[in-house]
Write a protein that holds these residues in place. Sequence first.
Motif, PDB file in Angstrom:
ATOM      1  N   TRP A 272      42.302  46.716  44.299  1.00  0.00           N
ATOM      2  CA  TRP A 272      42.308  46.877  43.301  1.00  0.00           C
ATOM      3  C   TRP A 272      44.330  47.230  42.604  1.00  0.00           C
ATOM      4  CZ3 TRP A 272      41.942  52.477  42.108  1.00  0.00           C
ATOM      5  CH2 TRP A 272      41.571  52.823  40.547  1.00  0.00           C
TER       6      TRP A 272
ATOM      7  N   SER B 239      38.136  41.876  39.999  1.00  0.00           N
ATOM      8  CA  SER B 239      38.131  43.782  40.261  1.00  0.00           C
ATOM      9  C   SER B 239      38.285  44.253  39.029  1.00  0.00           C
ATOM     10  CB  SER B 239      39.804  43.881  41.216  1.00  0.00           C
ATOM     11  OG  SER B 239      40.000  45.717  41.349  1.00  0.00           O
TER      12      SER B 239
ATOM     13  N   GLN C  20      46.601  46.273  44.394  1.00  0.00           N
ATOM     14  CA  GLN C  20      47.654  45.760  43.597  1.00  0.00           C
ATOM     15  C   GLN C  20      47.176  44.994  42.420  1.00  0.00           C
ATOM     16  OE1 GLN C  20      47.696  41.719  46.837  1.00  0.00           O
ATOM     17  NE2 GLN C  20      48.194  43.821  48.146  1.00  0.00           N
ATOM     18  N   ARG C  21      46.475  44.757  42.152  1.00  0.00           N
ATOM     19  CA  ARG C  21      45.754  44.539  40.930  1.00  0.00           C
ATOM     20  C   ARG C  21      46.679  45.684  39.892  1.00  0.00           C
ATOM     21  NH1 ARG C  21      41.360  40.984  41.266  1.00  0.00           N
ATOM     22  NH2 ARG C  21      42.434  38.970  42.865  1.00  0.00           N
ATOM     23  N   ARG C  22      46.568  46.341  39.706  1.00  0.00           N
ATOM     24  CA  ARG C  22      46.874  47.785  38.868  1.00  0.00           C
ATOM     25  C   ARG C  22      49.098  47.772  39.614  1.00  0.00           C
ATOM     26  NH1 ARG C  22      46.675  52.793  40.775  1.00  0.00           N
ATOM     27  NH2 ARG C  22      46.896  53.581  38.149  1.00  0.00           N
TER      28      ARG C  22
ATOM     29  N   ASP D 279      42.456  34.632  44.966  1.00  0.00           N
ATOM     30  CA  ASP D 279      43.556  34.979  43.931  1.00  0.00           C
ATOM     31  C   ASP D 279      42.319  35.089  42.230  1.00  0.00           C
ATOM     32  OD1 ASP D 279      45.004  34.565  44.915  1.00  0.00           O
ATOM     33  OD2 ASP D 279      44.942  31.981  44.875  1.00  0.00           O
TER      34      ASP D 279
END
Length: 630
Positions: free
Chosen positions: A605, A336, A607-609, A332
């Motif tokens: 990456w 990134s 998913q984070r974006r 979690d």
Amino acid sequence: MSGLLLIHHRDGRPVERPLALRLLTALDHRGPDGRDVCWEPGTALGHQHFWTTPEEIGERQPLGDAARGVHLALDGRLDNREELIAALPGRPGADLSDAALVLRAYLAWGEELFGRLLGPLAVVVLDLQRRRVVCGRDALGDRTLFYYLDRQLLAVASEAHALLGHPSVSSRLDEATVARFYALRAPAHGASFFADLHELPPAHGLSVDSEGVRQWRHWSPRVDPRPRRRSDADHVAEFRSVLRESVRCRLRADGPSAVLMSGGLDSTSVAALAARETADADPRRRPLAVSWVFDELTSIDERPYMDAVVAAADLPTVRFTGDDAWPLADPDTWPSHPDAPLEGLFRRLRQRAYAAAAGAGRRVLLTGEYGDNLYTGHVDWLSDLVREGRWLAAGRALLSGLRPEDRRAPGATVGDAVVRALGGRRYEPPAPDWLTAEALAHLDGEDEPAPLGLTAGRRERWDALLDGRGSQAVALETANAARAGVELRRPYRDRRLVELCLGLPAHLVFRPGWLKWILRQAMAGILPEAVRRRRHGSSLFPLCRRGLVEREAATANALLHSPTAVWPRYVRADWLAAAHPRALAEQRQGAAAVIAWRCICMELWSQRRRGEALVASAMPGAELLMVGWR
């Protein structure tokens, strides 16, 4: 290091100050010592301060020359200060900061200054009299500049994501760059992961004014082989001298430095040379050896070699255990970087090392990174001996290579060397047979070509030292370390050392049974013999397997099988399912393992974006890729 931001309206309209400050805030991790902005009509030039050299403490950039109407911001460090001071008109004082010297250099030589600067740096100059912006990047690309350019706007920043908040810049990905990422290639010359953003290539300058846009190369490496009549001892002495000077330059800091030291040859050499350079200093200024150790995974623990160097060099040390720092540990919060999906398997180890250095009051951390890149191209070792007419030495090396203990050592086999000496081996980049048809269709854009006529080994060395993958990885890791308040310095990423190694005969790089032969010879009497003559290094593969196979398989599954997964557009699922489990079972770290990790990184990456939370539970069909990992 520091952070740079420029917003330049080419039509002269005012800059929105709240917008410029918001973009500069995205670089706050590069400015623990504050920030300043130069506001001029139509232009904002900002600088995030990270003071690490004694001359820059308290300095407020951008610097300016009011009489000439020039403002300058520098991210980086000069390694040829004495040379510049001697060449500049008026012989400026030795107490000037690096940025002040670069400003003097621009006023004296204009756009020609970049070819005279040595060290990792990026420069942005605002020349008001000419209504011109000039940017430059160091020879190896260890500092970065990304930019957006249209008829009305030039926006420049040290990191790409800082520009994505500008209303003119889209966050749309560059399809070709994504395809090249999966093909294990760097972005095309001047491209980035974002379609609207360009990256100024290493060793290039850029100028933008009312007359147009110009980009040029300010440095090209010398590729001619070193003089063949020189003895091996002469080559070794030159290598030792250049490496020692490279370490010395990187110890220039406002306070004691640290060295990230494993038990391998590269980092221990840096630590030993750093210790020699500070032998007469206050004991409190001795370089600190920062190391990870393993209490459970004892097969990869390197304490005996570390202990030998620490004792011989009288180094203070700080160590931490890494048994639980496996890939995707605590997924979690797994970091990134917003500029690119490229992440190291052992990010947690690096984070702990940076925190340990910062916790000990060390802002500067030297590493042995990219030492391996200096010693590639060793397949030509026999050819080079024959080319020099050293038949007796060639025969002895061949016989040595037939011994069982030498055949086990890493490096070019005797068979490879003989084939190459007979002219039967050509340089052929690996074909990315794992890519989908869609990915292959996107593989456009060109790499900057290597010089013609290079032998197979020297072409391999050229790629290892000057390919854009190296500068990209360096830039991302530099930014990661900055988030912990640490500046990374890499002695093996020195332009002088790179030029030297590009021209070395391959038989100085490798002798049967002895990879990195010239470094081993250069460190005689400096490194303990147990370290200098160590034949086999340690692989962190057991830690990788502990993470991706034993502890985080569900997380990896969830990422690879996400309904919105990006990788299946670019990587063939059948290839990955067949190749990667085999690579892990055989404990190989070839293309299959690398591709699988890149697929995972891209999904994380992405998913984070999108602002999505990481889903850490296995999904239906997950056995497709993961069943063979156990």
